[in-house]
Design an enzyme around this catalytic site. Structure first.
Site, short mmCIF file in Angstrom:
data_model
loop_
_atom_site.label_atom_id
_atom_site.label_comp_id
_atom_site.label_asym_id
_atom_site.label_seq_id
_atom_site.Cartn_x
_atom_site.Cartn_y
_atom_site.Cartn_z
N ARG A 7 0.89 -1.05 0.17
CA ARG A 7 -0.01 0.17 -0.08
C ARG A 7 0.82 1.29 -0.01
O ARG A 7 1.94 1.32 0.57
CB ARG A 7 -1.03 -0.13 1.19
N ARG A 48 1.59 0.65 10.48
CA ARG A 48 1.35 1.05 9.30
C ARG A 48 2.49 0.98 8.31
O ARG A 48 3.40 1.63 8.31
CB ARG A 48 0.88 2.27 9.18
N SER A 72 -11.34 -6.15 9.34
CA SER A 72 -12.43 -5.42 8.98
C SER A 72 -13.46 -6.51 8.27
O SER A 72 -12.94 -7.15 7.24
CB SER A 72 -12.26 -4.41 8.13
N ARG A 88 0.65 -5.57 12.23
CA ARG A 88 -0.11 -4.80 13.04
C ARG A 88 -0.64 -5.42 14.41
O ARG A 88 -0.89 -5.08 15.23
CB ARG A 88 -1.35 -4.42 12.22
#
Length: 426
Positions: free
Chosen positions: A261, A276, A351, A390
């Site tokens: 990312r 991150r 998520s 994470r």
RNA sequence: GGAGACGUGGCAGAGCGGUCGAAUGCGCGCGACUCGAAAUCGUGUAUACGGGCAACCGUAUCAAGGGUUCGAAUCCCUUCGUCUCCGCCA
């Protein structure tokens, strides 16, 4: 994307979805274009039918030339309509790719994460009889990373884990993969290099112009490839163009891949510690099912992640994300957040998302319904299995001891060679 | 990186400018025969879009996109993909 017929018949619902999700409402434009496109289709198809009829007569005709002339004439006549049709269809297609998925009626309505609702809270933040250290202090004192050195070598937002922490990361990944396999998931290691179209088909980006992804996706210079941000993207396209038998559903995949990312929108955020990075590993749960199975699968995927967090012995909570926070392509979304002592807050671990038929329309993934033999679009869902490093943030902090060592939860000990703790002065 | 072969329905496999949405075989559905099954026979078996209350009609699709032609699965170009050999290489 949504079905144009659905948009035609439920324009109020679609308009409302644009509103509560915070996207531009271009429904009226779409409906107007749709009418014109269908008009043009009717006209051009009828003309083409006439032309085809003449064309079929030519081989057996005594005098071919008048028929050839007539056929040519029709071609000329419809050329302008065909051009307009192509143009309007492209425009319509782009607009259709800008219509957000309709959120679930039960999703909290609100503009952003401030409207999120806590669904449940499991475990209590641990009471320490010493001042708990932040993740980076634990990493430092155990020699488990070398942030400055790696930043010099590889650039910012990269990391390495060393020694027992590296072992731990691998153990957690393996643990989750094995757990999902035992729950009927097919384990699949996904490539990280892919085509932009594949990323687009996962429906996170709007419109028909792929260049919108450039801010978020690493493009590989001088190639037609890019780096995938998640295995979800690959898994989503795994049955593209296929018509699956309903009996094969649900299909559950546990995908593992490095994820890449750009994090362009997060400049300055989470710069310290393991939260991150440009590259991280993730185990992803992904499901193809019927729309009727979707809610049940959502609970299944959510529970799997909760179970993982519980196996890791972390206090956590489950969030119902608001319409404005869930994103473009989702019906509903639940974040799972673990307690991070140093921040005195719950932080996102994963998520769980229901996509409805939104992705399946882009990839043309369908199934044949039992009994009726009707062909319908699949529903898809995805959830994090575990994202490392994470997940190590709450892990290290919650399981730390006064001497800087870190306890290993029971379920993980076998994969850590039977050790009950790592690090510290032992 | 070099050389060649090739991409047709769920699968196998014909077709190489009109009669081809596509022979044939397998698979699958339905029916007959049978106490039942196998075998056999008959019959059916793509998807999308547009039009129609519907039966149905039309248009498009033979990897994808473009071109030639009155007409393309068939000819040409580009892209993507697969296979074989050589080279290189974890």
């Amino acid at each position: 994307m949504l079905d144009i017929r659905f948009i035609r018949e439920n324009s109020d619902k679609v308009k409302n979805a644009c509103k509560v999700k915070g996207f531009e409402d271009r429904v009226d434009e779409i409906l107007k274009l749709d009418v014109r496109v269908r008009e043009l289709k009717t006209i051009t198809q009828n003309m083409t039918a006439e032309k085809n009829k003449i064309t079929r007569e030519i081989p057996n005709a005594a005098d071919k030339s008048p028929l050839i002339a007539k056929s040519k004439q029709i071609s000329d006549e419809i050329a302008a309509d065909m051009a307009e049709l192509a143009e309007k269809e492209a425009l319509l297609n782009d607009l259709l790719h800008r219509v957000p998925q309709i959120p679930d009626v039960k999703a909290p309505i609100g503009p952003d994460d401030s409207a999120n609702v806590e669904v449940r809270r499991i475990g209590k933040p641990k009471e320490f009889d010493f001042t708990p250290r932040a993740q980076w202090d634990l990493l430092d004192m155990n020699g488990w990373w070398m942030p400055e050195k790696i930043a010099q070598i590889c650039g910012t937002r990269t990391y390495c884990l060393i020694g027992e922490a590296a072992e731990l990361q691998l153990a957690i990944e393996t643990y989750v993969i094995q757990k999902l396999i035992s729950k009927g998931f097919r384990f699949i290691e996904c490539p990280s290099i892919t085509k932009p179209q594949t990323i687009f088909d996962a429906g996170h980006f709007m419109g028909a112009d792929l260049s919108v992804m450039n801010n978020d996706v690493f493009m590989l210079t001088d190639t037609d490839r890019c780096l995938a941000g998640t295995a979800e993207i690959i898994l989503n396209s795994l049955h593209s163009g296929e018509i699956l038998p309903e009996s094969a559903l649900p299909i559950k995949y546990a995908g593992f891949s490095p994820c890449f990312r750009k994090e362009a929108g997060a400049a300055g955020r989470d710069t310290r510690g393991l939260a991150r990075f440009h590259q991280f590993n993730k185990v992803e749960q992904y499901v193809f099912c019927t729309p009727e199975q979707s809610d049940e699968m959502h609970e299944h995927l959510l529970n799997n992640l909760c179970e993982v967090v519980e196996d890791l012995e972390l206090p956590y909570r489950v969030i119902a994300n608001s319409t404005g926070d869930m994103g473009f392509n989702k019906v509903k979304m639940n974040d799972v957040e673990a307690w991070v002592p140093s921040e005195n807050a719950y932080k996102e671990l994963g998520s769980c998302s229901s996509i409805g038929t939104f992705q399946a329309r882009r990839t043309n993934t369908r199934y044949r319904e039992n009994g009726t033999n009707e062909v319908k679009f699949c529903a898809t869902l995805n959830n994090t299995g575990i994202a490392v490093p994470r997940a190590l943030v709450p892990f290290l902090e919650n399981h730390q001891n006064a001497d800087g060592s870190v306890n290993i939860p029971k379920k993980l000990q076998a994969l850590m060679g039977g050790r009950t703790k790592i690090g510290g002065k032992h």
